[in-house]
Scaffold this motif. Sequence first.
Motif, PDB file in Angstrom:
ATOM      1  N   LEU A 164      11.388  35.047   9.210  1.00 39.15           N
ATOM      2  CA  LEU A 164      11.101  33.492   9.367  1.00 39.15           C
ATOM      3  C   LEU A 164      10.230  33.063   8.271  1.00 39.15           C
ATOM      4  N   PRO A 165       9.113  33.764   8.176  1.00 34.26           N
ATOM      5  CA  PRO A 165       8.367  33.041   7.000  1.00 34.26           C
ATOM      6  C   PRO A 165       9.036  32.771   5.550  1.00 34.26           C
ATOM      7  N   LEU A 166       9.945  33.636   5.336  1.00 28.78           N
ATOM      8  CA  LEU A 166      10.481  33.579   4.112  1.00 28.78           C
ATOM      9  C   LEU A 166      11.404  32.540   4.101  1.00 28.78           C
ATOM     10  N   LEU A 167      12.371  32.380   5.212  1.00 22.71           N
ATOM     11  CA  LEU A 167      13.269  31.409   5.147  1.00 22.71           C
ATOM     12  C   LEU A 167      12.512  30.077   5.320  1.00 22.71           C
ATOM     13  N   MET A 168      11.533  29.733   6.017  1.00 24.61           N
ATOM     14  CA  MET A 168      10.500  28.774   6.008  1.00 24.61           C
ATOM     15  C   MET A 168      10.256  28.028   4.706  1.00 24.61           C
ATOM     16  N   LEU A 169      10.179  28.996   3.509  1.00 19.78           N
ATOM     17  CA  LEU A 169       9.868  28.561   2.321  1.00 19.78           C
ATOM     18  C   LEU A 169      11.120  27.478   1.830  1.00 19.78           C
ATOM     19  N   ALA A 170      12.085  27.609   2.315  1.00 20.45           N
ATOM     20  CA  ALA A 170      13.354  26.520   1.872  1.00 20.45           C
ATOM     21  C   ALA A 170      13.504  25.610   2.987  1.00 20.45           C
ATOM     22  N   ASP A 218      11.180  23.165   5.778  1.00 20.84           N
ATOM     23  CA  ASP A 218      10.082  23.045   6.181  1.00 20.84           C
ATOM     24  C   ASP A 218       9.714  23.001   7.541  1.00 20.84           C
ATOM     25  N   GLY A 219      11.004  22.911   8.511  1.00 21.42           N
ATOM     26  CA  GLY A 219      10.872  22.725   9.953  1.00 21.42           C
ATOM     27  C   GLY A 219      11.119  24.062  10.549  1.00 21.42           C
ATOM     28  N   GLU A 220       9.918  24.467  11.235  1.00 23.48           N
ATOM     29  CA  GLU A 220       9.969  25.910  11.878  1.00 23.48           C
ATOM     30  C   GLU A 220      11.143  25.686  13.131  1.00 23.48           C
ATOM     31  N   LYS A 221      11.170  24.618  13.678  1.00 20.43           N
ATOM     32  CA  LYS A 221      11.805  24.707  14.834  1.00 20.43           C
ATOM     33  C   LYS A 221      13.270  24.690  14.259  1.00 20.43           C
ATOM     34  N   ARG A 226      14.079  28.175  13.454  1.00 18.25           N
ATOM     35  CA  ARG A 226      14.453  29.006  14.834  1.00 18.25           C
ATOM     36  C   ARG A 226      15.721  28.690  15.211  1.00 18.25           C
ATOM     37  N   ASN A 227      16.279  27.625  15.381  1.00 19.03           N
ATOM     38  CA  ASN A 227      17.532  27.001  15.948  1.00 19.03           C
ATOM     39  C   ASN A 227      18.667  27.865  15.090  1.00 19.03           C
ATOM     40  N   TYR A 228      18.859  28.311  14.002  1.00 18.27           N
ATOM     41  CA  TYR A 228      19.675  28.922  13.443  1.00 18.27           C
ATOM     42  C   TYR A 228      19.327  30.302  12.865  1.00 18.27           C
ATOM     43  N   LEU A 229      18.167  30.774  12.964  1.00 16.75           N
ATOM     44  CA  LEU A 229      17.829  32.210  12.675  1.00 16.75           C
ATOM     45  C   LEU A 229      18.684  33.232  13.023  1.00 16.75           C
ATOM     46  N   HIS A 230      19.377  33.086  14.218  1.00 19.63           N
ATOM     47  CA  HIS A 230      20.173  34.478  14.701  1.00 19.63           C
ATOM     48  C   HIS A 230      21.609  34.283  14.631  1.00 19.63           C
ATOM     49  N   ASP A 231      21.942  32.862  14.156  1.00 18.26           N
ATOM     50  CA  ASP A 231      23.385  32.636  13.876  1.00 18.26           C
ATOM     51  C   ASP A 231      23.938  33.152  12.507  1.00 18.26           C
ATOM     52  N   GLY A 232      25.097  33.371  12.438  1.00 16.71           N
ATOM     53  CA  GLY A 232      25.852  33.920  11.335  1.00 16.71           C
ATOM     54  C   GLY A 232      25.427  35.206  10.616  1.00 16.71           C
ATOM     55  N   GLN A 233      25.385  35.470   9.291  1.00 17.95           N
ATOM     56  CA  GLN A 233      24.899  36.662   8.789  1.00 17.95           C
ATOM     57  C   GLN A 233      23.893  36.383   7.844  1.00 17.95           C
ATOM     58  N   LEU A 234      22.879  37.184   7.539  1.00 21.97           N
ATOM     59  CA  LEU A 234      21.793  37.197   6.817  1.00 21.97           C
ATOM     60  C   LEU A 234      21.579  38.148   5.989  1.00 21.97           C
ATOM     61  N   TYR A 235      21.409  37.944   4.705  1.00 20.06           N
ATOM     62  CA  TYR A 235      21.365  39.041   3.559  1.00 20.06           C
ATOM     63  C   TYR A 235      20.145  38.944   2.954  1.00 20.06           C
ATOM     64  N   TYR A 280      12.612  15.300  11.327  1.00 17.54           N
ATOM     65  CA  TYR A 280      11.753  16.218  11.259  1.00 17.54           C
ATOM     66  C   TYR A 280      10.428  15.646  11.642  1.00 17.54           C
ATOM     67  N   PRO A 281       9.384  16.524  12.146  1.00 17.97           N
ATOM     68  CA  PRO A 281       8.307  16.006  12.935  1.00 17.97           C
ATOM     69  C   PRO A 281       7.469  15.394  11.788  1.00 17.97           C
ATOM     70  N   GLU A 282       7.363  15.913  10.529  1.00 23.06           N
ATOM     71  CA  GLU A 282       6.452  15.641   9.532  1.00 23.06           C
ATOM     72  C   GLU A 282       7.384  14.999   8.290  1.00 23.06           C
ATOM     73  N   PRO A 283       6.938  13.973   7.742  1.00 18.71           N
ATOM     74  CA  PRO A 283       7.762  13.494   6.575  1.00 18.71           C
ATOM     75  C   PRO A 283       7.426  14.705   5.430  1.00 18.71           C
TER      76      PRO A 283
END
Length: 157
Positions: free
Chosen positions: A14-20, A22-25, A28-37, A128-131
């Motif tokens: 999660l912290p790595l993917l949040m580098l790309a 900005d919205g943690e929510k 989290r909505n797609y973190l468990h979808d598809g394939q992660l490499y 997104y909650p913040e600009p």
Amino acid sequence: MRVEEVTGPREAYLPLLMLADDGEKAVRNYLHDGQLYVARSGDEVLGAALYIPVDGETVELKNIALHEEARGVGIGRALIEDGIVRYTEMGFRRMIVGTANSSIGNLAFYQKCGFRMYGIRKGFFLSYPEPIWENGIRAFDMVLFERELHKSGLEEE
């Protein structure tokens, strides 16, 4: 460097993917979808790419993120090329990806990787909650790119 599919829990990424994204929510909505490499050097994770099939012909590169020290040395391109090989072999014919209008580096990067612009989702980042600000530009719209998988992606049409 090697690219491996993550088959276990994904929370640690999660912290790595949040580098790309900005919205943690949103992540989290797609973190468990598809394939992660993940791209690894030894035990060290250099970056990650998450792909989600849209339909039988199209796969979306939903997120690609690299640690700062892994940027600019070809690892992002290697993750994308690995995904292109994998999804072409699975029968997909098109890969799509979106980025913010303010992400100048990403706009150039995707084009260097053979993607072509095909659309804009106006107002996408207003939810997104913040600009989000990058390069002195506010992110309002998502710029959409596509790459045909049955071609090299670098050919002129």
